[in-house]
Design an enzyme around this catalytic site. Sequence first.
Site, mmCIF file in Angstrom:
data_model
loop_
_atom_site.group_PDB
_atom_site.id
_atom_site.type_symbol
_atom_site.label_atom_id
_atom_site.label_comp_id
_atom_site.label_asym_id
_atom_site.label_seq_id
_atom_site.Cartn_x
_atom_site.Cartn_y
_atom_site.Cartn_z
ATOM 1 C CE LYS A 161 43.578 52.164 30.911
ATOM 2 N NZ LYS A 161 42.492 51.581 31.737
ATOM 3 C CG ASP A 190 40.184 49.330 30.169
ATOM 4 O OD1 ASP A 190 38.951 49.448 30.028
ATOM 5 O OD2 ASP A 190 40.770 49.478 31.268
ATOM 6 C CD GLU A 218 39.773 46.270 31.878
ATOM 7 O OE1 GLU A 218 40.782 45.729 31.402
ATOM 8 O OE2 GLU A 218 39.779 46.858 32.979
ATOM 9 C CG ASP A 243 37.709 47.624 35.549
ATOM 10 O OD1 ASP A 243 37.574 47.385 36.768
ATOM 11 O OD2 ASP A 243 38.564 48.417 35.124
ATOM 12 C CE LYS A 267 40.992 48.006 37.754
ATOM 13 N NZ LYS A 267 40.474 49.155 36.996
HETATM 14 MG MG MG Z 1 39.709 48.965 33.335
#
Ligand code: MG
Length: 366
Positions: A161, A190, A218, A243, A267
């Site tokens: 992250k 991400d 991402e 995403d 997702k």
């Molecule tokens: Mg993500």
Amino acid sequence: MLIQRIAVGEIKLPLKVPFKTALRTVTDVHDLVLIIETDTGHQGYGEAPATAVITGDLLGSMRAALALIAPRLLGRDLLDFNALLATVHQSVVHHSSLKAALEIALYDLRAQQFGVPLYQLLGGGTPRLKTDITISVNDSATMVQDCLRAVAEGFDALKIKVGGRTWREDVDSTLAIYRAVGPHVALRLDANQGWTPKQAVQVIQALEAAGVALEFVEQPVKAGDVAGLKFVTDHTLTPILADEAVFSVTDALHILATQSADIINIKLMKTGGISQAIEVANLTKRHHRTCMIGCMLESGISVTAAAHFAVAHADVVTLIDLDGPQLCQGSAITGGLNMDGPWISLSDAPGLGITAVHGLTDVQQY
Ligand code: MG
């Protein structure tokens, strides 16, 4: 097989370490759980997290939407499957996470009805996957330590992250991680919408110049900024993954048709469940691109469903980011997916293979 009862409750599992992204810090997985029961005594399980900052779903809003949808499902036959899914999707707009939980429970029952594991109902495959693991955004030393621990546990893909601080800090911590873990560990960054398009290009080009081969970056920019996403994709060599920019089939079509990203992150909580996830996967395949399967802060029920989906669509779902249960202390279910370090395996029990859920609170029945 008629739907006789729908129960909804909540589970809460503490995370091993706080989950920190550019958007939020979370210490528990606190998810809605659905159990759909049939007149034959079968139970289908579903789960949805309240990811307010991404999907807009809250525990209370999901319960309110369920109060609208549940009565419309009671007494209906599982064999009218498409009509059931249409009721789920047409009763209310948005609410993608609740729709996912309902679809997961319905697919669980349908696979049980045919006596096969869900991945076989969805087309078959090898029921084994290898996931990455998320490294929260922290100071460089903590991130390096977390990465080394994950590598020691067998993970060879790390989802790091970044964002929500200066772009220099993002470059420096990524370089520190790359030097610590070496070139054989796949690094996935991400940013969770944490950069402007120009900042994103700055970070990615700096890392490219330093010789860091990232597997992908991402969601570098705001979810709604598709032009910005395309700017990043056009000005970097590193694959860019969409995403938060892709919830629906329509979103995916737009991103793919405009070549605004290289990879689509599916997702179930964004697509509203399995049926639309299949549509996104097929669409992506037709555009000669690939997908990742990801999850929110979810525990074993919905991640088991995501794993079944990924197994059946392994030709296009080539990247696996299903670490939700790994981040939790303990589990709320009996059965479902098996996790051993980065390896996820699925049993051949019918449906999701879940036989019980523990610690359910605030239970309501329809
Ligand atoms: Mg993500």
